[in-house]
Design an enzyme around this catalytic site. Structure first.
Site, PDB file in Angstrom:
ATOM      1  N   LYS A 294     -20.404  -3.757 -41.118  1.00 54.76           N
ATOM      2  CA  LYS A 294     -19.638  -4.540 -40.502  1.00 54.76           C
ATOM      3  C   LYS A 294     -18.251  -3.945 -40.594  1.00 54.76           C
ATOM      4  CE  LYS A 294     -19.158  -9.687 -40.902  1.00 54.76           C
ATOM      5  NZ  LYS A 294     -18.278 -10.367 -41.996  1.00 54.76           N
ATOM      6  N   GLU A 378     -22.369 -26.578 -45.781  1.00 57.31           N
ATOM      7  CA  GLU A 378     -21.291 -27.954 -46.509  1.00 57.31           C
ATOM      8  C   GLU A 378     -22.236 -29.059 -46.952  1.00 57.31           C
ATOM      9  OE1 GLU A 378     -19.320 -24.883 -43.494  1.00 57.31           O
ATOM     10  OE2 GLU A 378     -21.722 -26.199 -42.991  1.00 57.31           O
ATOM     11  N   ARG A 406     -18.979 -31.198 -41.240  1.00 62.17           N
ATOM     12  CA  ARG A 406     -20.359 -31.321 -40.651  1.00 62.17           C
ATOM     13  C   ARG A 406     -21.125 -32.179 -42.319  1.00 62.17           C
ATOM     14  NH1 ARG A 406     -21.439 -24.994 -39.425  1.00 62.17           N
ATOM     15  NH2 ARG A 406     -23.187 -26.348 -38.527  1.00 62.17           N
TER      16      ARG A 406
END
Length: 655
Positions: A294, A378, A406
């Site tokens: 990243k 979640e 969700r």
């Protein structure tokens, strides 16, 4: 001396990418990185992840023929290189700006974008469905009527792979046994550092060279056997599986029916091309495991990828991010939850890969044994909190409003139904600038107000948030607290009112006389018409400006910060609003099922004489833009609030 034309300026479609000679690819990758850094420094956006997938995306577009083949990005916040290579380079400077291109894939934007993605763990399900449809409908036939070899490639990060939906899709893909190509982009990060057993497992995956050589040897033999019978194929598969058992540690993907390649250097573009070319020739599901870094190519992002995951405008020279003087709701929460946990050892915190974004990073450092980052899961986060509560802890679950969607069933079934004392904190409720339709926090009020046993709070200031959080962690019931991605308003004395058994369901009345800057002369005439603006906490600042506009027009205006969205004390509302010439409900949520609609119906049933109106978000999705631009699009600006109140008073006078 002539300056060579930038390669990126010659790329108008993936065909141009495939036409480039291999020796020019490193220069193209460098140009792409520079372009991404320049634009994100100006506009803000997702930086670290996009810098990490430059070579990977180039390799995908050189091997696969988009849009004949589909390249599906999970979440799709890392699709900037994809956009630059698919005809959007000239518009790239408009990314995340009003009227510009999205920071995510959008079907309306390009034929190369197959899905409107913005949430994690969806890509494998989407890609498998797309591939299955192509096969069933025979849409992949060439001019000779023979079935062509259209491919679907999904790119999913190791963070998104922690989501349960991704596992459900992997299991189904293994059963269907179609040539879905899953590219596992392993950077050991989601937004924050990845945690959990799955992350460690993926990081440890390796394919030994003895097995790779053995597999090539067996494949060579099989290719020489003419018209292999089915039982021969099964025998070969067993031999290869036995080889894997002897030469490899157990592999989740092979157990699910995938052929596994990797891990490979995700920045070695030529190697990736070779691997993808091999993967597309197979007629079974494949996982290609690549390792990327990243922030690659920009040292501030490499050194701190979490900070530069989603970033505001910054200085390229040193990476310093633009900082505003005002304090946000998230920062207030971050400090207060630590203060409360220092006093109460039963308070713990749960988040779903968003420790920094929700402000829980400080809590994690102070109380590491009471902090739980469950990854992008979640549903699990909410039900895990139910278990913590059942065991005697006081869990505070911090999730963005757009992501709590969700886990609606888990909130209903696992928290509200058994009435477990849990605090569900919804950050980014209401308007969310820049990220567009998939990230607006406009649905939580309508989704959760109908749920029995659940109390919902919407604080409007720093002291209000502190009071709501303190009460929620001691009231022994399920509580949801929502706040906006914005600065806290200036403190006004009424917000210090504590929550008690007597005022549950009631808001905080802020009279116009206490507004900073209000002119005494404007308030002296008691015969002036009076308006009350009933607002959810996230729009208090807009209501405050609207009240000042009304006062400049000779209309006395007070604000009722609702604080409680559920329960809503209708008797209190009726008594309060009856004293005014008009009432306007203003909320940062959808109108259908919202507070304004609920209140209007309940008050009209009681034959309220005061004219009322409701301003909320209409029945459509809202694209990216600044907070003010999105509010203007929804016609919820200070001026529109003031105009609505003035029009109600005018109509009352005419009647």
């Amino acid at each position: 001396m002539t300056t060579e034309r930038p390669i990126l300026s010659t790329i108008h479609s993936p065909e141009d990418v495939r036409a480039l000679p291999p020796e020019r690819i490193p220069a193209l990758a460098s140009e792409i990185r520079r372009r991404i850094i320049e634009v994100v420094a100006q506009n803000g956006g997702h930086l670290a992840g996009n810098l990490g997938v430059v070579e990977l995306t180039i390799a995908l577009h050189r091997v696969f023929e988009s849009p004949r083949d589909a390249i599906v990005f999970d979440v799709s916040h890392q699709s900037y290189t994809h956009k630059l290579l698919t005809g959007r380079a000239k518009q790239f400077n408009t990314i995340r700006k009003r009227g510009g291109i999205s920071g995510f894939t959008r079907r309306s934007e390009s034929e190369h974008d197959f899905f409107d993605n913005g949430h994690a763990s969806t890509s494998i399900s989407q890609g498998l469905g797309l591939l299955t449809a192509w096969d069933i409908l025979k849409d992949s036939q060439d001019s000779n009527g023979e079935k062509s070899d259209r491919k679907v490639v999904v790119v999913i990060g190791d963070g998104a792979l922690t989501g349960g939906m991704a596992f459900e899709a992997l299991s189904h893909a293994g059963i269907l046994s179609r040539n879905l190509i899953v590219v596992l982009n392993d950077n050991q990060m989601s937004i924050s550092q990845n945690t959990g057993a799955l992350s460690r497992y993926i990081s440890a995956l390796t394919v030994s060279s003895p097995y790779q050589n053995f597999r090539k040897f067996i494949d060579g033999i099989v290719e020489k056997i003419p018209n292999s019978e089915k039982h021969v194929g099964k025998l070969i598969a067993r031999i290869k599986r036995a080889a894997k058992g002897g030469l490899l540690s157990e592999n989740l993907f092979t157990d699910l029916g995938f052929e596994y390649f990797g891990p490979f250097d995700g920045h070695d573009e030529q190697k990736l091309e070779a691997i993808f070319s091999k993967a597309r020739k197979l007629n079974r599901p494949v996982v290609v495991h690549v390792r990327t870094k990243k922030g690659k190519g920009y040292s501030p992002a490499e050194d701190d990828p979490a900070r530069y995951h989603g970033v505001g405008p910054f200085l390229i020279s040193n990476g310093v991010v633009e900082k505003f003087d005002s304090t946000s709701f998230t920062e207030v929460f971050s400090r207060e939850i630590v203060a409360l946990a220092q006093k109460n050892p039963r308070i713990c915190a749960v988040t779903a890969a968003m420790s920094k974004g929700t402000g829980l990073d400080s809590f994690s450092r102070h109380f590491p044994t009471r902090f739980f980052d469950v990854g992008i899961a979640e549903e699990h986060a909410v039900t895990f909190a139910a278990g913590l509560s059942a065991g005697g802890m006081i869990p505070v679950v911090a999730i963005y409003s757009t992501f709590i969607q969700r886990s609606v069933d888990q909130v209903i079934h696992d928290i509200a139904l058994p009435q477990f004392p849990c605090v569900l904190v919804l950050d980014r409720a209401g308007v969310v600038p820049s990220d567009g339709e998939t990230h607006q926090g406009l649905f939580d009020i309508a989704l959760f107000c109908p749920v029995p046993n659940l109390t919902i709070l919407a604080p409007a200031s720093e002291s209000d948030l502190k009071e709501c959080l303190s009460w929620a962690t001691t009231c022994q019931k399920p509580v949801m607290i929502r706040w906006a991605k914005s600065s806290c308003p200036s403190e006004l004395s009424p917000f210090s009112a504590p929550i008690s058994q007597e005022n549950i369901g009631r808001g905080i009345l802020v009279e116009g006389s206490v507004f900073e800057g209000a002119q005494d002369a404007e308030l002296e005439d008691k015969s002036s018409p009076r308006a009350i603006l009933a607002v959810t906490g996230g729009l208090f600042c807009e209501a405050l400006v609207a009240a000042r506009i009304l006062m400049s027009r000779g209309i006395r205006a007070d604000i009722l910060s609702l604080r409680f969205l559920k329960p809503l004390d209708i008797d209190f509302l009726f008594e309060t609003i009856s004293r005014y010439d008009c009432a306007v409900f203003v909320e940062d949520g959808v109108r259908a099922g919202g507070i304004g609609m609920q209140a209007e119906c309940a008050l009209l049933e009681r034959n309220l004489k005061t004219p009322i109106a409701s301003l909320a978000f209409p029945d459509r999705f809202f694209a990216h833009g600044t907070r003010d631009e999105i509010l203007a699009d929804a016609k919820i600006t200070p001026r529109s609030i003031a105009d609505t109140a003035q029009n109600l008073i005018q109509k009352k006078r005419e009647n």
